[in-house]
Design an enzyme around this catalytic site. Structure first.
Site, PDB file in Angstrom:
ATOM      1  N   ASP A 141       0.815  -1.217   0.000  1.00 27.52           N
ATOM      2  CA  ASP A 141       0.000   0.000   0.000  1.00 27.52           C
ATOM      3  C   ASP A 141       0.845   1.263   0.000  1.00 27.52           C
ATOM      4  O   ASP A 141       2.060   1.222   0.192  1.00 27.52           O
ATOM      5  CB  ASP A 141      -0.963   0.002   1.209  1.00 27.52           C
ATOM      6  CG  ASP A 141      -0.312  -0.513   2.487  1.00 27.52           C
ATOM      7  OD1 ASP A 141       0.921  -0.467   2.576  1.00 27.52           O
ATOM      8  OD2 ASP A 141      -1.036  -0.960   3.383  1.00 27.52           O
ATOM      9  N   HIS A 147      -7.197  -4.731  10.254  1.00 32.47           N
ATOM     10  CA  HIS A 147      -6.962  -4.627   8.809  1.00 32.47           C
ATOM     11  C   HIS A 147      -5.656  -5.287   8.389  1.00 32.47           C
ATOM     12  O   HIS A 147      -4.704  -5.362   9.158  1.00 32.47           O
ATOM     13  CB  HIS A 147      -7.021  -3.171   8.324  1.00 32.47           C
ATOM     14  CG  HIS A 147      -5.881  -2.287   8.750  1.00 32.47           C
ATOM     15  ND1 HIS A 147      -6.030  -0.938   8.982  1.00 32.47           N
ATOM     16  CD2 HIS A 147      -4.561  -2.530   8.972  1.00 32.47           C
ATOM     17  CE1 HIS A 147      -4.871  -0.405   9.304  1.00 32.47           C
ATOM     18  NE2 HIS A 147      -3.962  -1.356   9.318  1.00 32.47           N
ATOM     19  N   ASP A 205      -7.617  -2.379  14.205  1.00 30.52           N
ATOM     20  CA  ASP A 205      -8.985  -2.688  13.758  1.00 30.52           C
ATOM     21  C   ASP A 205      -9.034  -3.966  12.912  1.00 30.52           C
ATOM     22  O   ASP A 205     -10.045  -4.258  12.288  1.00 30.52           O
ATOM     23  CB  ASP A 205      -9.601  -1.503  12.991  1.00 30.52           C
ATOM     24  CG  ASP A 205      -8.868  -1.188  11.681  1.00 30.52           C
ATOM     25  OD1 ASP A 205      -7.889  -1.900  11.350  1.00 30.52           O
ATOM     26  OD2 ASP A 205      -9.288  -0.245  10.984  1.00 30.52           O
ATOM     27  N   GLU A 209      -9.833  -1.949   5.394  1.00 34.55           N
ATOM     28  CA  GLU A 209     -10.492  -1.594   6.646  1.00 34.55           C
ATOM     29  C   GLU A 209     -11.747  -2.445   6.855  1.00 34.55           C
ATOM     30  O   GLU A 209     -12.228  -3.082   5.910  1.00 34.55           O
ATOM     31  CB  GLU A 209     -10.866  -0.105   6.601  1.00 34.55           C
ATOM     32  CG  GLU A 209      -9.682   0.829   6.410  1.00 34.55           C
ATOM     33  CD  GLU A 209      -8.755   0.911   7.626  1.00 34.55           C
ATOM     34  OE1 GLU A 209      -8.648  -0.063   8.396  1.00 34.55           O
ATOM     35  OE2 GLU A 209      -8.117   1.961   7.789  1.00 34.55           O
TER      36      GLU A 209
END
Ligand code: F6R
Length: 261
Positions: free
Chosen positions: A67, A138, A136, A143
């Site tokens: 990413d 990810h 979270d 997400e």
């Protein structure tokens, strides 16, 4: 999924590096998927040490990063381009033309994402994908609620991720809101997945990943669908695993298991 629990961050990083080194020793032209963030720093340091001290060769390796932040150019100190060069690429002998990182400044994101997916395929697919995990849950910047079959695309970061990553920026308002990320489907196509996590802050996400239901609310849980996924954690990150003794038992009984520090 294999869960390997190590006593501390250094041992976790060393085992992860050994798994990468074993691949390069059997397949010198391997395609590696790279992650950024704090967690893989120890793994990269150990790979650099193996390169400088033990001649681990990267001259035929190709890499694809997961990413990049949208809006940061390659020279921005918080860009993932900069991170990778600073912490890894400048210290090993990967030919620059073999390094692939999503562009955060392309004028046409859909076209770039299609090209990135095709480039991975042209290079033979990813042999081993290194992953971190967000608090979270990810992987990449997939997400909660990301499709488990998603491909490389532009993604809006969650509030939790923006809060978590604000530590790298002068002000929270400076954290980019968008990123370009490989999708969960892209990640699952890698032949091997290697996820590293350390610290109490990751304990809940790790328990959900390894022992929870497969759900787009915790995209790392998609690793349960992969036939060769290894999760390496330190004691703190393992602290909410209910089957911890079982994972230790399996690892201790493994004949050629790499041993940590
Ligand atoms: C980074 C990436 C992210 C991070 C995750 C954990 O390329 O894909 O999923 O791995 O946000 O980051 P750290 O390691 O900084 O806690």
């Amino acid at each position: 999924m294999e869960a390997i629990i190590q006593s501390n961050y250094a041992a976790m990083s060393k085992i992860a590096a050994q798994i990468v080194a074993e691949l390069l020793n059997t397949k010198p032209n391997a395609v590696l998927g790279m992650a950024t963030g704090s967690t893989p720093l120890g793994l990269y340091q150990e790979l650099v040490r193996l390169h400088t001290r033990e001649q681990l060769d990267f001259s035929r390796v190709t890499t694809f990063n997961l990413d990049e932040y949208v809006g940061l150019n390659a020279n921005h100190p918080q860009s993932y381009h900069h991170f990778m060069h600073e912490h890894f690429f400048q210290h090993v002998n990967i030919p620059p033309h073999n390094i692939n990182i999503p562009s955060g400044t392309t004028s046409n994101y859909p076209a770039f994402c299609d090209w990135y997916e095709k480039r991975i395929v042209e290079c033979g697919g990813i042999d081993l994908q290194i992953l971190g995990i967000g608090t979270d849950g990810h992987i990449g910047f997939n997400e909660p609620t990301s499709s488990l079959s998603s491909r490389t695309r532009l993604k809006t970061l969650s509030k939790q991720t923006i809060d978590d990553n604000a530590r790298f920026f002068d002000r929270r308002a400076d954290v980019p809101v968008y990123a370009i990320t490989m999708g969960v489907g892209t990640i699952l196509e890698a032949r091997k997945l290697l996820l590293v996590a350390s610290g109490n802050g990751k304990a809940k996400a790790i328990a959900q990943t390894v022992e929870g239901p497969v759900t787009s609310m915790v995209t790392a849980s998609a690793l349960q669908l992969h036939r060769d996924a290894v999760v390496i954690v330190d004691e703190a990150a393992a602290s909410q695993l209910t089957m911890r003794d079982y994972y230790d038992f399996i690892y201790a009984a493994k004949p050629a298991a790499p041993r940590g520090a």
